[in-house]
Design a protein around this motif. Structure first.
Motif, PDB file in Angstrom:
ATOM      1  N   GLY A 211       0.801  -1.252   0.094  1.00  0.00           N
ATOM      2  CA  GLY A 211      -0.141   0.047   0.035  1.00  0.00           C
ATOM      3  C   GLY A 211       0.810   1.189  -0.144  1.00  0.00           C
ATOM      4  N   SER A 212       1.903   1.126   0.596  1.00  0.00           N
ATOM      5  CA  SER A 212       2.639   2.574   0.706  1.00  0.00           C
ATOM      6  C   SER A 212       3.467   2.727  -0.688  1.00  0.00           C
ATOM      7  N   LEU A 213       3.638   1.592  -1.383  1.00  0.00           N
ATOM      8  CA  LEU A 213       4.095   1.735  -2.773  1.00  0.00           C
ATOM      9  C   LEU A 213       3.265   2.645  -3.677  1.00  0.00           C
ATOM     10  N   ILE A 214       2.042   1.956  -3.505  1.00  0.00           N
ATOM     11  CA  ILE A 214       1.026   2.293  -4.465  1.00  0.00           C
ATOM     12  C   ILE A 214       0.728   3.850  -4.034  1.00  0.00           C
ATOM     13  N   GLY A 215       0.753   3.957  -2.715  1.00  0.00           N
ATOM     14  CA  GLY A 215       0.324   5.548  -2.406  1.00  0.00           C
ATOM     15  C   GLY A 215       1.281   6.190  -2.968  1.00  0.00           C
ATOM     16  N   GLU A 216       2.566   6.246  -2.907  1.00  0.00           N
ATOM     17  CA  GLU A 216       3.809   6.988  -3.472  1.00  0.00           C
ATOM     18  C   GLU A 216       3.548   7.059  -5.229  1.00  0.00           C
ATOM     19  N   TYR A 217       3.012   5.656  -5.799  1.00  0.00           N
ATOM     20  CA  TYR A 217       2.976   5.924  -7.307  1.00  0.00           C
ATOM     21  C   TYR A 217       1.878   6.785  -7.559  1.00  0.00           C
ATOM     22  N   LEU A 218       0.669   7.009  -6.877  1.00  0.00           N
ATOM     23  CA  LEU A 218      -0.583   7.585  -6.944  1.00  0.00           C
ATOM     24  C   LEU A 218      -0.237   9.213  -7.022  1.00  0.00           C
ATOM     25  N   ALA A 219       0.633   9.404  -5.894  1.00  0.00           N
ATOM     26  CA  ALA A 219       0.940  10.928  -5.798  1.00  0.00           C
ATOM     27  C   ALA A 219       1.851  11.452  -6.761  1.00  0.00           C
ATOM     28  N   ARG A 220       2.902  10.782  -7.093  1.00  0.00           N
ATOM     29  CA  ARG A 220       3.790  11.353  -8.205  1.00  0.00           C
ATOM     30  C   ARG A 220       2.986  11.235  -9.603  1.00  0.00           C
ATOM     31  N   LEU A 221       1.981  10.410  -9.622  1.00  0.00           N
ATOM     32  CA  LEU A 221       1.228  10.532 -11.098  1.00  0.00           C
ATOM     33  C   LEU A 221       0.434  11.840 -11.226  1.00  0.00           C
ATOM     34  N   GLY A 222       0.042  12.369  -9.933  1.00  0.00           N
ATOM     35  CA  GLY A 222      -0.643  13.542  -9.886  1.00  0.00           C
ATOM     36  C   GLY A 222      -1.947  13.221  -9.606  1.00  0.00           C
ATOM     37  N   VAL A 223      -2.348  12.038  -8.965  1.00  0.00           N
ATOM     38  CA  VAL A 223      -3.606  12.143  -8.556  1.00  0.00           C
ATOM     39  C   VAL A 223      -4.437  13.208  -7.600  1.00  0.00           C
ATOM     40  N   GLY A 224      -5.279  13.771  -7.672  1.00  0.00           N
ATOM     41  CA  GLY A 224      -5.793  14.958  -6.903  1.00  0.00           C
ATOM     42  C   GLY A 224      -5.997  14.841  -5.550  1.00  0.00           C
ATOM     43  N   GLU A 225      -6.893  13.698  -5.195  1.00  0.00           N
ATOM     44  CA  GLU A 225      -7.097  13.304  -3.683  1.00  0.00           C
ATOM     45  C   GLU A 225      -6.950  11.892  -3.710  1.00  0.00           C
ATOM     46  N   LEU A 226      -6.553  11.695  -2.141  1.00  0.00           N
ATOM     47  CA  LEU A 226      -5.929  10.305  -1.830  1.00  0.00           C
ATOM     48  C   LEU A 226      -6.661  10.084  -0.318  1.00  0.00           C
ATOM     49  N   LEU A 227      -7.153   8.786  -0.244  1.00  0.00           N
ATOM     50  CA  LEU A 227      -7.629   8.431   1.147  1.00  0.00           C
ATOM     51  C   LEU A 227      -6.921   7.418   1.457  1.00  0.00           C
ATOM     52  N   TYR A 228      -6.376   7.617   2.595  1.00  0.00           N
ATOM     53  CA  TYR A 228      -5.418   6.603   3.077  1.00  0.00           C
ATOM     54  C   TYR A 228      -6.096   5.782   4.501  1.00  0.00           C
ATOM     55  N   ILE A 229      -6.232   4.492   4.582  1.00  0.00           N
ATOM     56  CA  ILE A 229      -6.958   4.200   5.797  1.00  0.00           C
ATOM     57  C   ILE A 229      -5.989   2.974   6.302  1.00  0.00           C
ATOM     58  N   ASP A 230      -5.686   2.789   7.450  1.00  0.00           N
ATOM     59  CA  ASP A 230      -4.856   1.868   7.914  1.00  0.00           C
ATOM     60  C   ASP A 230      -4.735   2.069   9.648  1.00  0.00           C
ATOM     61  N   PRO A 231      -5.173   1.198  10.317  1.00  0.00           N
ATOM     62  CA  PRO A 231      -5.210   1.274  11.928  1.00  0.00           C
ATOM     63  C   PRO A 231      -3.584   1.104  12.280  1.00  0.00           C
ATOM     64  N   ASP A 232      -2.791   0.788  11.928  1.00  0.00           N
ATOM     65  CA  ASP A 232      -1.474  -0.002  12.445  1.00  0.00           C
ATOM     66  C   ASP A 232      -0.354   1.242  12.310  1.00  0.00           C
ATOM     67  N   ARG A 233       0.550   1.058  13.384  1.00  0.00           N
ATOM     68  CA  ARG A 233       1.760   1.837  13.452  1.00  0.00           C
ATOM     69  C   ARG A 233       2.822   1.035  12.968  1.00  0.00           C
ATOM     70  N   LEU A 234       3.881   1.943  12.589  1.00  0.00           N
ATOM     71  CA  LEU A 234       4.932   1.188  11.670  1.00  0.00           C
ATOM     72  C   LEU A 234       5.920   0.502  13.153  1.00  0.00           C
ATOM     73  N   ASP A 235       6.193  -0.935  12.870  1.00  0.00           N
ATOM     74  CA  ASP A 235       7.047  -1.645  13.786  1.00  0.00           C
ATOM     75  C   ASP A 235       8.493  -1.925  13.130  1.00  0.00           C
ATOM     76  N   PRO A 236       9.670  -2.161  13.799  1.00  0.00           N
ATOM     77  CA  PRO A 236      11.114  -2.285  13.360  1.00  0.00           C
ATOM     78  C   PRO A 236      10.905  -3.079  12.044  1.00  0.00           C
ATOM     79  N   THR A 237      10.152  -4.080  11.872  1.00  0.00           N
ATOM     80  CA  THR A 237      10.236  -5.052  10.883  1.00  0.00           C
ATOM     81  C   THR A 237       9.697  -4.402   9.593  1.00  0.00           C
ATOM     82  N   ASN A 238       9.137  -3.390   9.672  1.00  0.00           N
ATOM     83  CA  ASN A 238       8.395  -2.929   8.705  1.00  0.00           C
ATOM     84  C   ASN A 238       9.402  -1.758   7.692  1.00  0.00           C
TER      85      ASN A 238
END
Length: 479
Positions: A211-238
């Motif tokens: 999902g983080s890769l997709i999010g960056e791709y969409l932003a760099r493509l120029g998508v106007g509005e992004l909605l991100y949904i995820d309840p988790d926090r980063l852990d060291p293995t991420n």
């Protein structure tokens, strides 16, 4: 886009399969006029009102669509009465359809508009105030006259959510030159394609490795509005896989293995939410992108509701409950989704299989539920409390992470975004399948394509939910 770049806009949303049926009826090659009725669910949001085509009812020439008394052709009174009664019973919008000659420009005739004035107030009354109206098509254009109970009349575009996607308006919309930042990709998609990206609202559910890769791709493509949904926090293995993750995001001084357990737990609770990292990356990639970050579960009712006016959903969460929710939204609100993932299977210490998968689903097609990808046992497991899961031994060890590699995630993410881009930009060939499910297996260098099957009585893509929009509750948990 067609369903809401400006608040208050109206659109009619139709699936690719429905569009093929309707277009073939209206334009069989005889140069004559033909008719039909669309029965539509309704979806309202700050982005506008969408009429979601639930049924395309073909008017048989000479039987339901006959010589007119004032105009050239008309729908018969019994045909209109039957369809408006069904709409009234099921709280659906009623849209009468016919066609004119021509290709890229179309409008109602004076006779058409006079007939609307004579007939639509009565139809609006029969339909208890639920919108009624008309569409007229040329070969590549559409004009609308939608009546509402407040006495207003609305124009609307027609959006075809097939593959490729299409947007039909009464005349070609002027398009300015794309920002020079996007010059290289505008050479592929054109200025209009870049404008479509800028007007799109796209959701990413799950902002982990894929999902983080997709999010960056969409932003760099120029998508106007992004909605991100995820309840988790980063852990060291991420850290090796989440785009834009910094060591400081996991509070290493607190989460070091040498620290007491209570301190490590505190560090985990205070680590940066994944959606905040994704938003940070998006803003670095595009100064104009609008990002809404929700650090909660998508299956909570008020969070799920945020998906219902998106133009595309990327599902990068492996939860069966999330799959069920997004899958149902796709068919209830006619919003395409792409489920993405990668997996490494280890048996007795040996790698048995590796694959990356991208499953693009268009509304009304065979869905994740039809194809056994939302297993009931997993829904039950996820709906059970952690204490009950331990007692019933649903999982051996919840703290053991599955194998994962960033390059496998990139294969799935790139394929998913590419499929959407080609569809949005109208670059797919006419013979291309509406649903593109493909998996790559690097151990054998195989690429496997699958045509999803459809179950007629499916509770997600079948008639019990299809195109009902706001008229049916979401498959979510109460907030």
């Amino acid at each position: 886009m067609a369903d809401g770049t400006v608040n208050g806009t109206w659109s009619v949303v139709i699936t690719g399969e429905q569009w093929a049926l309707l277009h073939a009826h209206l334009f069989p090659g005889d140069g004559d006029e033909h008719g039909a009725v669309l029965r539509c669910g309704i979806a309202r949001s700050a982005r506008g009102t969408r009429l979601l085509v639930r049924d395309v009812v073909i008017a048989e020439d000479g039987v339901h669509y006959v010589e007119g008394e004032r105009g050239y052709r008309r729908l018969t009174a019994p045909f209109v009465a039957e369809n408006i009664d069904i709409c009234a019973q099921e709280h659906l919008a009623y849209i009468a359809v016919h066609n004119h000659r021509g290709a890229d420009v179309v409008d109602f005739s004076d006779t058409d508009m006079a007939s609307h004035v004579r007939g639509y107030p009565a139809l609006l009354d029969i339909n208890a105030g639920v919108p009624v109206g008309a569409l007229v098509f040329a070969f590549n254009a559409a004009a609308a006259d939608i009546w509402t109970s407040d006495g207003e009349r609305h124009t609307a575009a027609v959006r075809v959510v097939g593959r490729p996607q299409r947007i039909l308006t009464a005349a070609p919309a002027p398009t300015g030159e794309a920002d020079l930042t996007y010059d290289r990709q505008a050479r592929i998609f054109g200025d209009r394609g870049q404008a479509l990206l800028a007007g799109s609202k796209v959701a990413v559910v799950g902002l982990g490795g894929i999902g983080s890769l997709i999010g960056e791709y969409l932003a760099r493509l120029g998508v106007g509005e992004l909605l991100y949904i995820d309840p988790d926090r980063l852990d060291p293995t991420n850290l090796p896989r989440v785009v834009g993750a910094r060591r400081s995001d996991v509070l290493p001084l607190l989460q070091d293995d040498a620290r007491p357990k209570w301190m490590q737990a505190l560090g985990a609770r205070l680590a940066t939410p994944k959606v905040r990292i994704a938003a940070r990356v998006a803003h670095q990639a595009s100064p104009t992108v609008r990002v809404t970050s929700i650090a909660r579960s998508v299956v909570e009712a008020d969070v799920a509701a945020l998906l219902t006016d998106c133009d595309q959903i990327f599902l990068a969460a492996d939860s069966a409950l999330a799959r069920r929710l997004v899958n149902s939204v796709t068919h209830q609100y006619l919003i395409p989704n792409t489920q993405v993932g990668s997996k490494v299977t280890v048996v007795d210490g040996d790698v048995a299989d590796i694959f990356s998968v991208s499953r693009m689903s268009t509304p009304g097609s065979g869905c994740l539920q039809c194809n056994g990808l939302i297993p009931a046992w997993k829904l039950t497991e996820e709906a059970t409390s952690a204490r009950q899961r331990r007692r019933q031994r649903y999982v051996d060890d919840e703290n053991v992470h599955a194998p994962s590699v960033i390059t496998l995630n990139a294969v799935a993410a790139s394929r998913a975004v590419d499929d959407w881009l080609m569809s949005l930009g109208g670059l797919t060939e006419p013979w291309a399948s509406a649903d593109h499910w493909v998996s790559y297996h690097p151990l054998t260098d195989e690429v496997i394509e699958l045509e999803p099957t459809k179950s007629p009585g499916c509770p997600h893509c079948g008639p019990s939910r299809f195109a009902l929009g706001d008229g049916r509750a979401l498959l979510s948990k109460p907030s």
